[in-house]
Design a protein around this motif. Structure first.
Motif, mmCIF file in Angstrom:
data_model
loop_
_atom_site.group_PDB
_atom_site.id
_atom_site.type_symbol
_atom_site.label_atom_id
_atom_site.label_comp_id
_atom_site.label_asym_id
_atom_site.label_seq_id
_atom_site.Cartn_x
_atom_site.Cartn_y
_atom_site.Cartn_z
ATOM 1 N N GLY A 85 18.348 -7.102 58.195
ATOM 2 C CA GLY A 85 19.151 -5.897 58.043
ATOM 3 C C GLY A 85 19.452 -5.220 59.357
ATOM 4 N N ASP A 86 20.270 -4.189 59.261
ATOM 5 C CA ASP A 86 20.621 -3.382 60.428
ATOM 6 C C ASP A 86 20.527 -1.916 60.054
ATOM 7 O OD1 ASP A 86 21.449 -5.420 62.298
ATOM 8 O OD2 ASP A 86 23.184 -5.733 61.014
ATOM 9 N N THR A 87 20.096 -1.108 61.021
ATOM 10 C CA THR A 87 20.164 0.332 60.841
ATOM 11 C C THR A 87 21.568 0.770 61.218
ATOM 12 O OG1 THR A 87 17.874 0.442 61.552
ATOM 13 C CG2 THR A 87 19.076 2.518 61.483
ATOM 14 N N PRO A 88 22.249 1.513 60.349
ATOM 15 C CA PRO A 88 23.602 1.939 60.723
ATOM 16 C C PRO A 88 23.572 2.985 61.837
ATOM 17 C CG PRO A 88 23.071 2.627 58.458
ATOM 18 C CD PRO A 88 21.882 1.913 58.984
ATOM 19 N N THR A 89 23.919 2.545 63.035
ATOM 20 C CA THR A 89 23.943 3.468 64.175
ATOM 21 C C THR A 89 25.298 3.431 64.853
ATOM 22 O OG1 THR A 89 23.103 1.710 65.579
ATOM 23 C CG2 THR A 89 21.475 3.249 64.728
ATOM 24 N N LEU A 135 20.447 -6.219 54.458
ATOM 25 C CA LEU A 135 20.102 -4.849 54.094
ATOM 26 C C LEU A 135 20.735 -3.816 55.027
ATOM 27 C CD1 LEU A 135 17.625 -3.229 52.408
ATOM 28 C CD2 LEU A 135 16.791 -3.068 54.743
ATOM 29 N N LEU A 136 21.318 -2.795 54.426
ATOM 30 C CA LEU A 136 21.835 -1.654 55.187
ATOM 31 C C LEU A 136 20.717 -0.616 55.211
ATOM 32 C CD1 LEU A 136 25.167 -1.628 53.238
ATOM 33 C CD2 LEU A 136 24.989 -2.076 55.706
ATOM 34 N N ALA A 137 20.056 -0.470 56.364
ATOM 35 C CA ALA A 137 18.872 0.386 56.445
ATOM 36 C C ALA A 137 19.286 1.842 56.678
ATOM 37 C CB ALA A 137 17.917 -0.119 57.531
ATOM 38 N N ASN A 138 19.999 2.398 55.706
ATOM 39 C CA ASN A 138 20.508 3.764 55.895
ATOM 40 C C ASN A 138 19.395 4.816 55.796
ATOM 41 O OD1 ASN A 138 20.370 3.261 53.116
ATOM 42 N ND2 ASN A 138 22.037 4.662 52.641
ATOM 43 N N MET A 139 18.331 4.503 55.021
ATOM 44 C CA MET A 139 17.178 5.421 54.998
ATOM 45 C C MET A 139 16.599 5.550 56.412
ATOM 46 S SD MET A 139 15.205 7.151 52.820
ATOM 47 C CE MET A 139 14.702 6.438 51.252
ATOM 48 N N HIS A 140 16.499 4.430 57.097
ATOM 49 C CA HIS A 140 15.938 4.456 58.453
ATOM 50 C C HIS A 140 16.785 5.317 59.383
ATOM 51 C CE1 HIS A 140 13.429 0.522 57.918
ATOM 52 N NE2 HIS A 140 13.264 1.392 56.943
ATOM 53 N N ALA A 141 18.079 5.317 59.162
ATOM 54 C CA ALA A 141 18.942 6.137 60.018
ATOM 55 C C ALA A 141 18.553 7.616 59.906
ATOM 56 C CB ALA A 141 20.407 5.937 59.642
ATOM 57 N N PHE A 142 18.117 8.011 58.711
ATOM 58 C CA PHE A 142 17.721 9.415 58.516
ATOM 59 C C PHE A 142 16.433 9.778 59.267
ATOM 60 C CE2 PHE A 142 20.450 11.643 55.508
ATOM 61 C CZ PHE A 142 21.273 10.618 55.064
ATOM 62 N N THR A 143 15.648 8.775 59.677
ATOM 63 C CA THR A 143 14.382 9.122 60.354
ATOM 64 C C THR A 143 14.622 9.787 61.706
ATOM 65 O OG1 THR A 143 14.058 6.964 61.442
ATOM 66 C CG2 THR A 143 13.128 7.226 59.226
ATOM 67 N N ALA A 170 26.869 12.660 57.057
ATOM 68 C CA ALA A 170 28.239 12.126 56.964
ATOM 69 C C ALA A 170 28.440 10.999 57.980
ATOM 70 C CB ALA A 170 29.255 13.245 57.185
ATOM 71 N N ASP A 171 27.862 11.166 59.168
ATOM 72 C CA ASP A 171 27.976 10.116 60.184
ATOM 73 C C ASP A 171 27.239 8.855 59.746
ATOM 74 O OD1 ASP A 171 29.401 11.829 61.717
ATOM 75 O OD2 ASP A 171 27.808 12.263 63.163
ATOM 76 N N ILE A 172 26.087 9.048 59.119
ATOM 77 C CA ILE A 172 25.319 7.883 58.660
ATOM 78 C C ILE A 172 26.121 7.121 57.608
ATOM 79 C CG2 ILE A 172 23.225 7.121 57.440
ATOM 80 C CD1 ILE A 172 21.739 9.454 58.834
ATOM 81 N N ARG A 173 26.771 7.858 56.731
ATOM 82 C CA ARG A 173 27.603 7.205 55.712
ATOM 83 C C ARG A 173 28.740 6.402 56.370
ATOM 84 N NH1 ARG A 173 28.836 8.206 50.158
ATOM 85 N NH2 ARG A 173 30.824 7.269 49.622
ATOM 86 N N ALA A 174 29.410 7.046 57.329
ATOM 87 C CA ALA A 174 30.516 6.356 58.012
ATOM 88 C C ALA A 174 29.996 5.112 58.749
ATOM 89 C CB ALA A 174 31.199 7.308 58.986
#
Ligand code: TRP
Length: 354
Positions: free
Chosen positions: A9-13, A40-48, A55-59
């Motif tokens: 997976g990747d963290t969306p950054t 896997l889209l590790a969007n939870m990790h982006a929130f850490t 909104a940026d994490i979603r984009a």
């Protein structure tokens, strides 16, 4: 024979770049045919680290899927998984947190490096180190054999392997002397998954010094135009100043690092290196020109595929939904079996995500 499973997976950054491609994306592509792949889209990790930027994490999440589709990830063959809609991952994270000593997590070298690199000091959230435990759950929820990653992720996979062994020993009566490869055969729920590191562990950025990274502003993005690629490589410092008819050292010239990786014709690369070394009328501009051509040849089909999705976020979201629904079937099964092993089978739950 069922196909062996692969998860990564990747963290969306933000957008993916050539460093990601040679470090791990290329590996994933190669695995799509012979394995059952989960991406896997590790969007939870982006929130850490970016809880203030939903909104940026979603984009960024949508952007990463576009990059994946552009390089040739095929949602018919592979499953795209949105982390925050797989509740089994969050539940497993809790259980796994109990299998790791606190100090073991805090000693994880990848976490330490990130704390330094991002200048977090001691001001990071509780959730930040927790993500490393979460990553064990991301992986084990799918019980994969392989985890294709860049070199920087190997410490996380090592921790995942420890969790798998520990779970199997505590709850599935696997002996502490069992070989990793035998865990499932001996009744363990989890395989002890193996990291598969990309061919190029570290790709230098266009600054010629540091690892390619978006935050260092030295990246060539997979979505860059041909013109942008030309400009970025064209402006690279060749590591030395020399005339075309003076001997040069290809080994201190970062453009040659790119040549070795991106020019397919290895005899041509050897010839360029030799002529550069001898000062045989080979200017830096010429070397760059051949590298630019090679990089653009790699990126052009990606640009074309990307164009199909560029203004269709709705299609991308539909792909995410379909993949995640399929992923939940697998992850729920794992959670069910894990709870059973832990004497927590108070009733099966059925969960679907529409
Ligand atoms: N931490 C990884 C990264 O930043 C992303 C990731 C999250 C991941 N979960 C994973 C990678 C599971 C492999 C397996 O690149």
């Amino acid at each position: 024979m069922p196909k062996t499973r692969v998860l990564t997976g990747d963290t969306p950054t933000g957008r993916l770049h050539l460093g990601h491609y040679v470090g791990s994306l290329q590996n994933r592509l190669a695995m799509q045919d012979e394995h059952e792949c989960y991406f896997l889209l590790a969007n939870m990790h982006a929130f850490t680290t970016r809880a203030d930027q939903p909104a940026d994490i979603r984009a960024d999440t949508i952007e990463i899927v576009k990059d994946w589709l552009a390089i040739g990830i095929d949602p018919q063959r592979s499953t795209i998984v949105l982390q925050t809609e797989v509740p089994a991952i969050a539940e497993l994270t809790w259980f796994f947190a109990m299998l790791l000593p606190f100090n073991r997590v805090m000693r994880n070298p990848t976490l330490k490096t990130e704390i330094d690199a991002k200048g977090l000091g001691d001001q990071y959230s509780f959730g930040f180190p927790m993500y490393a435990v979460g990553q064990c759950a991301d992986i084990l929820a799918f019980r994969p054999e392989w985890v294709p990653v860049g070199e920087d992720q190997v410490a996380h996979i090592e921790m995942t392997r420890e969790v798998a062994r520990r779970f199997n020993q505590l709850y599935c009566a696997v002996s502490s002397h069992a070989e990793d490869a035998d865990h499932e055969k001996l009744g363990g729920l989890f395989p002890v998954p193996k990291a598969k590191v990309g061919t190029v562990g570290r790709l230098v950025g266009t600054d010629g010094k540091q690892k390619m990274s978006k935050s260092l502003d030295n990246a060539i993005f997979l979505s860059d135009t041909a013109k942008q690629v030309k400009k970025k490589i064209g402006q690279m410092y060749p590591g030395q100043s020399r005339d075309p008819d003076q001997p040069g050292d290809p080994d201190i010239n970062p453009v040659f690092e790119y040549a070795a990786i991106f020019i397919d014709d290895k005899a041509r690369v050897a010839e360029l290196r030799d002529r550069y070394r001898r000062g045989d009328n080979l200017g830096d501009g010429h070397v760059k020109g051949e590298v630019i051509e090679a990089v653009n040849a790699l990126l052009e089909p990606m640009r074309q595929r990307r164009a199909e999705y560029e203004n269709h976020d709705d299609h991308v979201i539909e792909i995410i939904r379909r993949g995640t629904a399929r992923a939940n079937e697998v992850a729920e099964e794992t959670l069910h079996l894990a709870k059973k092993a832990m004497s927590l089978d108070f009733g099966a739950r059925s969960l679907t995500w529409k």
